[in-house]
Each structure stands twice: as structure tokens, then as C-alpha cells.
Design a protein around this motif. Structure first.
Motif, PDB file in Angstrom:
ATOM      1  N   THR A 115      10.790  -4.871 -14.610  1.00 39.20           N
ATOM      2  CA  THR A 115      10.327  -4.882 -13.223  1.00 39.20           C
ATOM      3  C   THR A 115       9.654  -6.198 -12.865  1.00 39.20           C
ATOM      4  OG1 THR A 115      10.068  -2.472 -13.100  1.00 39.20           O
ATOM      5  CG2 THR A 115       8.735  -3.784 -11.594  1.00 39.20           C
ATOM      6  N   GLN A 187      15.567   2.631 -11.890  1.00 39.91           N
ATOM      7  CA  GLN A 187      14.648   1.493 -11.930  1.00 39.91           C
ATOM      8  C   GLN A 187      15.331   0.225 -11.426  1.00 39.91           C
ATOM      9  OE1 GLN A 187      13.149   0.433 -15.798  1.00 39.91           O
ATOM     10  NE2 GLN A 187      11.572  -0.914 -14.971  1.00 39.91           N
ATOM     11  N   PHE A 190      15.349   0.309  -7.668  1.00 38.85           N
ATOM     12  CA  PHE A 190      14.000   0.007  -7.196  1.00 38.85           C
ATOM     13  C   PHE A 190      13.699  -1.480  -7.321  1.00 38.85           C
ATOM     14  CE2 PHE A 190       9.547  -0.768  -8.277  1.00 38.85           C
ATOM     15  CZ  PHE A 190       8.908  -0.273  -7.149  1.00 38.85           C
ATOM     16  N   THR A 248       1.841   8.459  -9.203  1.00 39.58           N
ATOM     17  CA  THR A 248       3.003   8.127  -8.376  1.00 39.58           C
ATOM     18  C   THR A 248       3.295   6.637  -8.332  1.00 39.58           C
ATOM     19  OG1 THR A 248       1.587   8.066  -6.394  1.00 39.58           O
ATOM     20  CG2 THR A 248       2.698  10.147  -6.906  1.00 39.58           C
ATOM     21  N   ASN A 249       2.535   5.849  -9.054  1.00 37.94           N
ATOM     22  CA  ASN A 249       2.808   4.413  -9.185  1.00 37.94           C
ATOM     23  C   ASN A 249       4.242   4.241  -9.694  1.00 37.94           C
ATOM     24  OD1 ASN A 249       3.037   1.760 -10.021  1.00 37.94           O
ATOM     25  ND2 ASN A 249       1.240   1.804 -11.343  1.00 37.94           N
ATOM     26  N   PRO A 250       5.136   3.576  -8.953  1.00 40.00           N
ATOM     27  CA  PRO A 250       6.547   3.520  -9.370  1.00 40.00           C
ATOM     28  C   PRO A 250       6.765   2.898 -10.736  1.00 40.00           C
ATOM     29  CG  PRO A 250       6.098   1.990  -7.562  1.00 40.00           C
ATOM     30  CD  PRO A 250       4.904   2.875  -7.683  1.00 40.00           C
ATOM     31  N   TYR A 254       8.663   4.992 -13.933  1.00 41.27           N
ATOM     32  CA  TYR A 254       9.844   4.583 -14.706  1.00 41.27           C
ATOM     33  C   TYR A 254       9.506   4.359 -16.181  1.00 41.27           C
ATOM     34  CZ  TYR A 254      11.960   4.096 -10.130  1.00 41.27           C
ATOM     35  OH  TYR A 254      12.435   4.358  -8.865  1.00 41.27           O
ATOM     36  N   THR A 278      10.212  11.887  -7.739  1.00 40.57           N
ATOM     37  CA  THR A 278       9.443  10.692  -7.398  1.00 40.57           C
ATOM     38  C   THR A 278      10.225   9.428  -7.715  1.00 40.57           C
ATOM     39  OG1 THR A 278       7.392  11.905  -7.877  1.00 40.57           O
ATOM     40  CG2 THR A 278       7.261   9.501  -7.754  1.00 40.57           C
ATOM     41  N   TRP A 282      11.359   6.685  -4.898  1.00 38.10           N
ATOM     42  CA  TRP A 282      11.004   5.266  -4.929  1.00 38.10           C
ATOM     43  C   TRP A 282      12.249   4.388  -4.930  1.00 38.10           C
ATOM     44  CZ3 TRP A 282       6.863   3.295  -3.300  1.00 38.10           C
ATOM     45  CH2 TRP A 282       5.600   3.868  -3.532  1.00 38.10           C
ATOM     46  N   LEU A 285      13.682   4.506  -1.346  1.00 33.76           N
ATOM     47  CA  LEU A 285      12.796   3.826  -0.403  1.00 33.76           C
ATOM     48  C   LEU A 285      12.867   2.317  -0.579  1.00 33.76           C
ATOM     49  CD1 LEU A 285      10.577   4.019   1.766  1.00 33.76           C
ATOM     50  CD2 LEU A 285       8.899   4.134  -0.096  1.00 33.76           C
ATOM     51  N   ALA A 286      12.750   1.851  -1.823  1.00 34.71           N
ATOM     52  CA  ALA A 286      12.775   0.408  -2.070  1.00 34.71           C
ATOM     53  C   ALA A 286      14.186  -0.153  -1.932  1.00 34.71           C
ATOM     54  CB  ALA A 286      12.229   0.112  -3.468  1.00 34.71           C
TER      55      ALA A 286
END
Length: 304
Positions: A115, A187, A190, A248-250, A254, A278, A282, A285-286
Motif C-alpha cells: 500500500t 487491496q 484500493f 475499519t482502517n483500510p 487488508y 469492509t 473500501w 469506494l477508493a
């Protein structure tokens, strides 16, 4: 005898609206105009081979000047994991509260690096490739997506080392390892979405690239890379809103999904509620939001 010079009358320059009408009448369009969203997706899909080839070429060239070459793809996250193990595992004693701490830590470092590197590369995707952007006509989203794909390829190389570490520390091969595939896909979507958001912001304000290392370092420390979010959130001293934000932190979501897939001592009760929903949320959304956000500024990239 005098000679009279007759100056031709000045040419009348059409007004802006007249120019637009004249161009439309002759089938002319604005150079670099933003296509419609479906057309943009079609153009991007048509250049999928360029995206993969560009990602592979960047990955190959990344360590071309180093004597160990592509070995650094694995060595860099491993050395980071070794430093974090010494500081957090040994000095701070985190390893005593987490079973299989070395596999736990190395998995977190590898997934976080995916990430982190994708976002950092995406931030410079447009600003760092202005020559390419100005010389060739192609959907600009191909650049941040290709950088995210490059980091995915690098992660896959690192996963080979991760498997060896898991086996060396007694973690058995299990059917749950197959869950790593959908987790990585989510991931990647995202990461690519956030990369496109940062690419647009970095194209307008290049100084953001200097700020991002500090933002990402802070994000890493709250994502449970070196410590267990599950252990912390079970304590009573944390406000409920902080617990929800941590769970809930993306990045943490992951990382936890990958730990659940690969480490047999990491059980389902350690995952946040509705963790797969979740993760999908994410990614959508991302991925979708970042793509539309980037597309809206397509005409501006490389200008000025």
C-alpha cells in the motif's frame, strides 16, 4: 505625381462562439479533450498491454544499478521487518502478547509496503512523467494504475520469501491460504484508487510528494503492522469511536485479512466485524471514486 497606397481592411477575427461553431462545422475537436467515462474506460482497456509492459519495465529497472539487483525486492521489506522486530518485538516486548509474532510481523510489513509504495509511486505518477504525458496521447490513468501493478508484482516476489518464513516458523500450509488471492485483489483495487487520487493531487501540487512520507508513516503506526489491534481494542480505556476507526482502517483490514489467510494462530475472532464487507466497501469506494476523481481532471494533466 502622388501615389496612393490602399491598405487592405483588417481581417475580422471571429469571436469565441463563432470559432467554436466554425470548428464544429468542420468536424474539429479540442485537442486532449476529456472523453466520456465509458469511452475513457474503453481506451484504458485498449491499452492494458501498455500498462502491464510499463509496470514490468519499471520493476526491472528499479534495482538495475544495484549489484544484488532484484534481490532487493525481497531484502528491503525483510530488513524493515528485522528493524521493527528489534524495536517493537524485543525492546517493547510486543512479541510476548502475539502468537507467531515473526510471521505476524513480516506479513504486516509486506502487505503494508504494498500500500505504501503504491501510494508514493502514484503521487509522482503524473508530475514525475511529464515528458511522457506531453509527448504521447493515452489515458493518463494508465500511469497510476501501472505503478500500482508494479508494486503488486513486487509483492508477489516478496510472497515467496514470506512463504519460506511461515514454513520455517512452523506455520502449516492450509486451504485458507487461497483466501490471500481475493484479499490481494481487493487491496490492489484500493491501492490503485488511492494512487489515482494522489496522482491528481500531486500533478497540481508536486510538494505533496514531500509530505506523503510523514502521512504514510503515521498511517502505518495506527494500522497494526507491528502490534495487535485486537489486543488493544479489547481494553476498556479506548473510546468507542477510536475502536471503530482502528478496526475499519483500510490498511489494517487488508493486513488482517492476509494474516487470517496465512497464519493458523490468527483466528476469525481477531478480525473486525464484517471484515470482508469492509474490505469490499473500501475497494469500491477508493477504486471507483478515485477513478472518477482522476478522470474529471484528464484535460489538465501535463498543461502549464
Amino acid at each position: 505625381m502622388s501615389q496612393v497606397l490602399h491598405t487592405p481592411p483588417p481581417t475580422q477575427v471571429p469571436a469565441g462562439d463563432d470559432l467554436a461553431a466554425l470548428a464544429a462545422r468542420h468536424g474539429l475537436t479540442v485537442s486532449g479533450a476529456r472523453p466520456s467515462l465509458p469511452e475513457y474506460v474503453r481506451q484504458l482497456w485498449a491499452r492494458r498491454h501498455f500498462i502491464t509492459a510499463f509496470a514490468t519495465a519499471k520493476l526491472t529497472a528499479q534495482y538495475s544499478q544495484a549489484k544484488l539487483g532484484q534481490v532487493w525486492q525481497v531484502m528491503t521489506p525483510l530488513l524493515n521487518a528485522a528493524v521493527y522486530y528489534f524495536i517493537f518485538g524485543v525492546l517493547l516486548g510486543t512479541k510476548h502478547n502475539v502468537p507467531d509474532y515473526v510471521p505476524f510481523l513480516v506479513t504486516g510489513v509486506f502487505i503494508w509496503t504494498f500500500t505504501q509504495s503504491s501510494i508514493m509511486a502514484g503521487t509522482r505518477a503524473i508530475a514525475g512523467n511529464l515528458g511522457l504525458v506531453r509527448a504521447l496521447h493515452f489515458p493518463r490513468a494508465a500511469l497510476p494504475i501501472s505503478f500500482a501493478l508494479q508494486q503488486l508484482q513486487q509483492l508477489l516476489f516478496s510472497m515467496a520469501a514470506l512463504v519460506v518464513i511461515l514454513l520455517c516458523f512452523g506455520v502449516p500450509v492450509a486451504a485458507s491460504w487461497l483466501l490471500a488471492l481475493p484479499a490481494l485483489v481487493l487491496q490492489f483495487v484500493f491501492n490503485a484508487g488511492v494512487s489515482m487520487i494522489m496522482a491528481r493531487m500531486g500533478a497540481k501540487t508536486p510538494d505533496i510528494a514531500q509530505l506523503m512520507p510523514f502521512v504514510l508513516r503515521t498511517w502505518m503506526y495506527v494500522s497494526g503492522v507491528m502490534w495487535s489491534i485486537d489486543k488493544l481494542t479489547k481494553k476498556d480505556h479506548l473510546p468507542h469511536v477510536v475502536t471503530v476507526l482502528l478496526e475499519t482502517n483500510p490498511a489494517a483490514v487488508y493486513i488482517d485479512l492476509m494474516r487470517y489467510a496465512l497464519i493458523d494462530s490468527f483466528h476469525a475472532h481477531q478480525l473486525p466485524p464484517h471484515v470482508w464487507a469492509t474490505a469490499v466497501g473500501w475497494a469500491l469506494l477508493a477504486g471507483v471514486g478515485g477513478f472518477i476523481y482522476f478522470w474529471k481532471a484528464e484535460e489538465t494533466y501535463g498543461r502549464g
